[in-house]
Design a protein around this motif. Structure first.
Motif, PDB file in Angstrom:
ATOM      1  N   ALA A   4       2.407 -42.848  56.634  1.00 12.89           N
ATOM      2  CA  ALA A   4       2.639 -44.404  56.625  1.00 12.89           C
ATOM      3  C   ALA A   4       3.778 -44.747  55.333  1.00 12.89           C
ATOM      4  N   ALA A   5       3.833 -44.147  54.391  1.00  9.89           N
ATOM      5  CA  ALA A   5       4.802 -44.207  53.476  1.00  9.89           C
ATOM      6  C   ALA A   5       6.073 -43.888  53.822  1.00  9.89           C
ATOM      7  N   THR A   6       6.233 -42.769  54.518  1.00  7.39           N
ATOM      8  CA  THR A   6       7.380 -42.263  54.848  1.00  7.39           C
ATOM      9  C   THR A   6       7.880 -43.126  56.238  1.00  7.39           C
ATOM     10  N   ASP A   7       7.230 -43.723  56.942  1.00  5.10           N
ATOM     11  CA  ASP A   7       7.628 -44.475  58.031  1.00  5.10           C
ATOM     12  C   ASP A   7       8.182 -45.649  57.489  1.00  5.10           C
ATOM     13  N   THR A   8       7.823 -46.088  56.347  1.00  2.00           N
ATOM     14  CA  THR A   8       8.562 -47.287  55.699  1.00  2.00           C
ATOM     15  C   THR A   8       9.739 -46.991  55.271  1.00  2.00           C
ATOM     16  N   ILE A   9      10.157 -45.815  54.783  1.00  2.00           N
ATOM     17  CA  ILE A   9      11.521 -45.105  54.326  1.00  2.00           C
ATOM     18  C   ILE A   9      12.313 -45.200  55.612  1.00  2.00           C
ATOM     19  N   ALA A  10      11.587 -44.575  56.524  1.00  2.00           N
ATOM     20  CA  ALA A  10      12.244 -44.250  57.952  1.00  2.00           C
ATOM     21  C   ALA A  10      12.919 -45.605  58.569  1.00  2.00           C
ATOM     22  N   ALA A  11      12.175 -46.674  58.421  1.00  2.00           N
ATOM     23  CA  ALA A  11      12.576 -47.991  58.787  1.00  2.00           C
ATOM     24  C   ALA A  11      13.642 -48.596  58.376  1.00  2.00           C
ATOM     25  N   ARG A  12      13.752 -48.242  56.954  1.00  2.00           N
ATOM     26  CA  ARG A  12      14.880 -48.931  56.023  1.00  2.00           C
ATOM     27  C   ARG A  12      16.051 -47.974  56.464  1.00  2.00           C
ATOM     28  N   LEU A  13      15.761 -46.661  56.641  1.00  2.00           N
ATOM     29  CA  LEU A  13      17.059 -45.883  56.976  1.00  2.00           C
ATOM     30  C   LEU A  13      17.614 -46.252  58.203  1.00  2.00           C
ATOM     31  N   SER A  14      16.785 -46.614  59.331  1.00  2.00           N
ATOM     32  CA  SER A  14      17.102 -47.010  60.472  1.00  2.00           C
ATOM     33  C   SER A  14      18.063 -48.288  60.430  1.00  2.00           C
ATOM     34  N   LEU A  15      17.696 -49.334  59.859  1.00  2.00           N
ATOM     35  CA  LEU A  15      18.564 -50.549  59.383  1.00  2.00           C
ATOM     36  C   LEU A  15      19.824 -50.093  58.903  1.00  2.00           C
TER      37      LEU A  15
END
Length: 340
Positions: free
Chosen positions: A17-28
Motif C-alpha cells: 500500500a505504501a509503495t503503491d502511493t509512491i508509484a502513483a506519484r511517480l506516474s503523475l
C-alpha cells in the motif's frame, strides 16, 4: 499470471500500500516529462505510453532480468525503469539495459552478457535514512551516472535539448528526480526497509569471522567493492597504477568513486592501505606499520587516519554509518579479527 505478478502478490499488504502511493506519484511525474524522456521511462502496468504499445512488457522484462534473476531484498518493490531493450548479439535474446529504481535500491545494468553467461547488474542502496534526502539522492545518482557508459542509451536522443542540455545531463537529472521522490516519499510514509536490522540486532556483537559476512553485518556490503567486482576492475585500470597497486597484490575491499576528474578513494589490500584524492598524490600505509586501535576518522569525517599525519580519503557521498562501517572493517581486518 506472470512471474512479476506472482512476485508482487507476495509483497505484504501494508508495504504494498505504501509503495503503491509512491508509484502513483511517480506516474503523475512521468506524465509531465518531455516526450523524448518518456521514451525511456517505464512503469508497472504502464498503459497509454506515448511511444510504445508494449511498455508494460518492457517494465516486466526489466524486473525479471534486473531484480528477479538476481537476489531481491525482502519485500523489495520495483517502481520505475529508465532504459531500453536491445538484441544481445551473443545470445540473440532481448536484454534489458539501464536503471531499475526500487523502493530500496538503484539497480544498474550496463553490459551485455557474453557467450559464457549474463553480466550481473550492479546496484546502490537508496539513502532512505538520510537527514538530507535530496542532497543524498543527487550525490548517489551523480556517482552512478559518472561511471555509466551512456554511449548506447543516448543514441535514442537527437542531441542537446532546446536549453542546451546534453542527453547524459537530462537522463542523470531524471534519475536524480526519481530517486529523490522515492526517498522523500518513503520517509514521509514511514516506510521501513524490510530486513533492515533493528536496534537490538545492531547492538549484538559480531559473530562473523570472515570479511564478506562482516561487511553485511556492518550494513556496507553493497557500499564497498570486492576484488571480483566488475566495477572495481574498470576503475583500477587507471587508479591502480596511480596508487602503486602491484600486479600480485590481493585486494580485500575498496571504496572508490568515479567523477569527471577521475577516480578517487581507498583500497585495502593484504599488505597495504592505498588511497588517492582527486588531483592529489597517492597515500600508502603498510598494514604492518598500522596500529589497529589507533585507526580513526579525521575531525571532518572525510578521511581515515591510519598513522599520525597519514589520512586516507573517503568517498564524499558516503553516509556517516557507511564511513564508520569501513573504519570498523579496516580495523578488524588489520587486527586479524576477521579474515579475507
Amino acid at each position: 499470471m506472470t512471474a512479476v505478478d506472482d512476485y508482487f502478490r507476495d509483497i505484504p499488504a501494508d508495504h504494498r500500500a505504501a509503495t503503491d502511493t509512491i508509484a502513483a506519484r511517480l506516474s503523475l511525474w512521468t506524465a509531465d516529462l518531455d516526450a523524448e524522456l518518456q521514451q525511456v521511462v517505464f512503469r508497472h502496468k504502464h498503459a497509454n505510453h506515448p511511444v510504445f504499445d508494449d511498455a508494460a512488457q518492457v517494465f516486466e522484462d526489466a524486473v525479471e532480468q534486473l531484480l528477479l534473476a538476481d537476489a531481491p531484498r525482502p519485500h523489495e518493490v520495483p517502481l520505475l525503469f529508465v532504459g531500453y531493450h536491445a538484441m544481445n548479439r551473443f545470445t540473440r535474446k532481448r536484454q534489458t539495459m539501464g536503471f531499475l529504481v526500487t523502493d530500496q535500491r538503484l539497480i544498474v545494468q550496463e553490459n551485455f552478457g557474453g557467450v559464457f553467461g549474463r553480466e550481473l547488474p550492479n546496484y546502490r542502496m537508496l539513502p532512505l535514512t538520510s537527514a538530507d534526502p535530496g542532497a543524498a539522492s543527487h550525490a548517489l545518482t551523480s556517482s552512478v551516472a559518472s561511471a555509466y557508459d551512456w554511449s548506447d542509451l543516448v543514441k535514442l536522443f537527437g542531441g542537446e535539448s532546446a536549453e542546451g542540455h546534453s542527453p547524459e545531463f537530462r537522463l542523470t537529472q531524471l534519475l536524480a528526480d526519481a530517486v529523490t521522490s522515492v526517498v522523500q516519499l518513503s520517509q514521509a510514509l514511514g516506510l521501513a526497509v524490510a530486513g533492515a536490522p533493528g536496534a537490538d540486532e545492531e547492538e549484538e556483537k559480531s559473530t562473523a569471522a570472515e570479511l564478506v559476512p562482516r561487511l553485511a553485518e556492518l550494513g556496507i556490503r553493497s557500499e564497498v567493492m570486492l576484488a571480483d567486482d566488475p566495477r572495481l576492475a574498470k576503475m583500477l585500470k587507471k587508479f591502480g597504477p596511480k596508487v602503486g597497486l602491484g600486479d600480485g597484490e590481493t585486494i580485500a575491499f575498496a571504496s572508490l568513486d568515479k567523477t569527471f576528474a577521475g577516480v578517487y578513494g581507498i583500497v585495502v589490500t593484504e599488505i597495504a592501505v592505498r588511497s588517492c584524492d582527486l588531483m592529489e598524490e597517492p597515500i600508502v600505509s603498510l598494514r604492518s606499520a598500522i596500529d589497529p586501535a589507533a585507526i580513526k576518522l579525521d575531525e571532518q569525517a572525510k578521511a581515515i587516519i591510519t598513522e599520525p599525519g597519514v589520512a586516507h580519503v573517503l568517498v564524499s557521498h558516503l553516509s556517516a554509518d557507511v564511513k564508520d562501517g569501513i573504519l570498523t572493517a579496516m580495523r578488524e581486518l588489520i587486527a586479524g579479527d576477521i579474515t579475507p
